[in-house]
Design a protein around this motif. Structure first.
Motif, mmCIF file in Angstrom:
data_model
loop_
_atom_site.group_PDB
_atom_site.id
_atom_site.type_symbol
_atom_site.label_atom_id
_atom_site.label_comp_id
_atom_site.label_asym_id
_atom_site.label_seq_id
_atom_site.Cartn_x
_atom_site.Cartn_y
_atom_site.Cartn_z
ATOM 1 N N PHE A 199 -6.586 -2.527 2.430
ATOM 2 C CA PHE A 199 -6.789 -1.123 2.787
ATOM 3 C C PHE A 199 -7.292 -1.001 4.217
ATOM 4 C CE2 PHE A 199 -9.684 2.620 2.839
ATOM 5 C CZ PHE A 199 -8.726 3.605 2.696
ATOM 6 N N LYS A 236 -9.020 -9.595 -6.861
ATOM 7 C CA LYS A 236 -8.058 -8.519 -6.627
ATOM 8 C C LYS A 236 -8.719 -7.350 -5.911
ATOM 9 C CE LYS A 236 -4.950 -5.360 -9.098
ATOM 10 N NZ LYS A 236 -4.428 -4.946 -10.425
ATOM 11 N N MET A 283 0.827 -1.208 0.000
ATOM 12 C CA MET A 283 0.000 0.000 0.000
ATOM 13 C C MET A 283 0.861 1.257 0.000
ATOM 14 S SD MET A 283 -2.999 1.346 -0.068
ATOM 15 C CE MET A 283 -4.087 -0.020 0.277
ATOM 16 N N SER A 295 -2.616 -0.882 -8.344
ATOM 17 C CA SER A 295 -3.826 -1.047 -7.550
ATOM 18 C C SER A 295 -5.062 -0.749 -8.384
ATOM 19 C CB SER A 295 -3.784 -0.118 -6.333
ATOM 20 O OG SER A 295 -5.048 -0.003 -5.733
ATOM 21 N N GLU A 341 2.348 1.840 -3.442
ATOM 22 C CA GLU A 341 1.361 2.337 -4.394
ATOM 23 C C GLU A 341 1.082 3.819 -4.178
ATOM 24 O OE1 GLU A 341 -0.894 0.577 -7.159
ATOM 25 O OE2 GLU A 341 1.268 0.374 -7.049
ATOM 26 N N ASN A 347 -9.386 -8.341 -2.238
ATOM 27 C CA ASN A 347 -8.134 -8.389 -1.479
ATOM 28 C C ASN A 347 -7.591 -6.984 -1.212
ATOM 29 O OD1 ASN A 347 -8.200 -11.184 -1.425
ATOM 30 N ND2 ASN A 347 -6.974 -11.398 -3.287
ATOM 31 N N GLU A 348 -7.717 -6.097 -2.202
ATOM 32 C CA GLU A 348 -7.254 -4.720 -2.009
ATOM 33 C C GLU A 348 -8.058 -4.026 -0.915
ATOM 34 O OE1 GLU A 348 -7.085 -2.247 -5.397
ATOM 35 O OE2 GLU A 348 -5.581 -3.441 -6.440
ATOM 36 N N HIS A 350 -8.119 0.172 -7.190
ATOM 37 C CA HIS A 350 -8.879 1.316 -6.677
ATOM 38 C C HIS A 350 -8.173 2.645 -6.898
ATOM 39 C CE1 HIS A 350 -10.790 -2.029 -4.426
ATOM 40 N NE2 HIS A 350 -11.863 -1.287 -4.561
#
Length: 337
Positions: A327, A319, A1, A55, A4, A322-323, A57
């Motif tokens: 987060f 994905k 994170m 990522s 990113e 999981n993201e 999002h």
């Protein structure tokens, strides 16, 4: 994170530098081919810059704004058209206009503005509904595939709504204006024409209409006459939208295009053209209680067959889930610092 976020910040910095170049240099070059040539390096950069973000999002909104919204506005600027012509006063307003997926309402109410709190409330509501959807995904193995596709459709709709609501907040703060809605009750569409032209993701329609639809219709009018000039213009618009979605899908999946989402929009263009022909030739329209559900059924079947299939095959749903969980973990760790 954390990595990113660093990539995201570097993309934002490169974007600001490029837009300052567009405002102070490219916009001063004579319109037409000379200005287009001066803008091509930025358009090319904005097409590949989102590849630095992996990522879903973060990367999807970035590729949507830079590769589609901003690039199309820069193409219009090259020929002295669109919202950037003439350039808004001040570089920051120029950048905000170029990179924000919104349109300012022409007639502003003289009463006290309440749009800001409304937008924040709307974003909070969409975020809460998305959180509920993510909770439902914990039990996705219990859902039939058709139910999951319906959930993914609402996920797409809510995600776009949330992103656009968040993107509108800086404009409200900096400009103090009221913005036009991004959607217009798409589930109440009475036809495919109504859905795509007047209800779904209207800011995308705002970019496609002057860059693709209007020029193609103008040329077609001189070739086949005004009665049927809209047919090739509509088809070309949907084809362009399909290719842009294909580029976005590539940024999401990083897999070689299979052209399914392009075919989805090609089919929609054909269906809309058929609607136009039937309305003009037969002078007959189904009642909205019949045509509306037929249009939504068409969208559900073709999207499930082509649009979502490509994403599901590449595990994008896993994905995304999981993201979201990562987060939440990041927020927990951040709150403990």
């Amino acid at each position: 994170m954390e990595g990113e976020l660093k990539n995201f910040i570097s993309v934002i910095i490169m974007g600001f530098i490029s837009m300052y170049y567009c405002y102070y240099i490219a916009a001063k070059i004579p319109q037409g081919l000379p200005r287009l040539i001066s803008l091509l390096p930025v358009i090319t950069l904005f097409s590949v810059l989102p590849l630095n973000i992996h990522s879903f999002h973060i990367g999807t909104p970035v590729v949507f704004i830079l590769t589609w919204i901003t690039n199309f506005k820069l193409l219009l600027l090259a020929f002295e058209q669109g919202p950037l012509s003439p350039p808004p006063p001040g570089a920051h307003l120029f950048i905000l206009t170029a990179c924000s997926p919104f349109r300012i309402k022409q007639s502003q109410p003289k009463t006290k503005r309440t749009t800001g709190p409304n937008v924040v409330s709307e974003a909070a509501n969409k975020a809460a509904l998305l959180a509920l959807l993510f909770h439902c995904y914990n039990y996705r193995q219990c859902f039939p595939r058709q139910v999951l596709l319906i959930l993914y459709f609402f996920h797409t709709y809510l995600t776009i709504q949330l992103f656009l609501a968040l993107a509108a907040i800086p404009a409200l703060i900096l400009l103090g204006v009221e913005l036009e809605p991004q959607f217009n009750a798409p589930l109440l569409a009475t036809s495919l024409q109504d859905f795509w032209g007047r209800r779904w993701n209207l800011r995308v329609s705002d970019t496609l209409r002057p860059t693709v639809y209007s020029p193609i219709r103008s040329v077609s009018t001189r070739i086949i006459g005004p009665r049927w000039a809209s047919l090739p213009a509509v088809f070309a618009t949907f084809l362009t939208s399909g290719l842009m979605h294909e580029l976005i899908y590539y940024h999401i999946t990083r897999e070689f295009p299979t052209w399914e989402v392009t075919w989805f929009f090609v089919l929609q263009g054909i269906f809309v053209d058929i609607e136009i022909v039937m309305k003009k030739k037969l002078l007959f329209r189904l009642h909205r209680s019949v045509s509306g559900p037929l249009a939504l059924a068409n969208l559900a079947v073709t999207a499930g067959w082509l649009s979502y299939r490509q994403l599901l095959r590449n595990g994008v749903d896993e994905k995304v889930i999981n993201e979201f969980n990562a987060f939440l973990e990041f927020l927990k760790r951040f709150s403990m610092i």
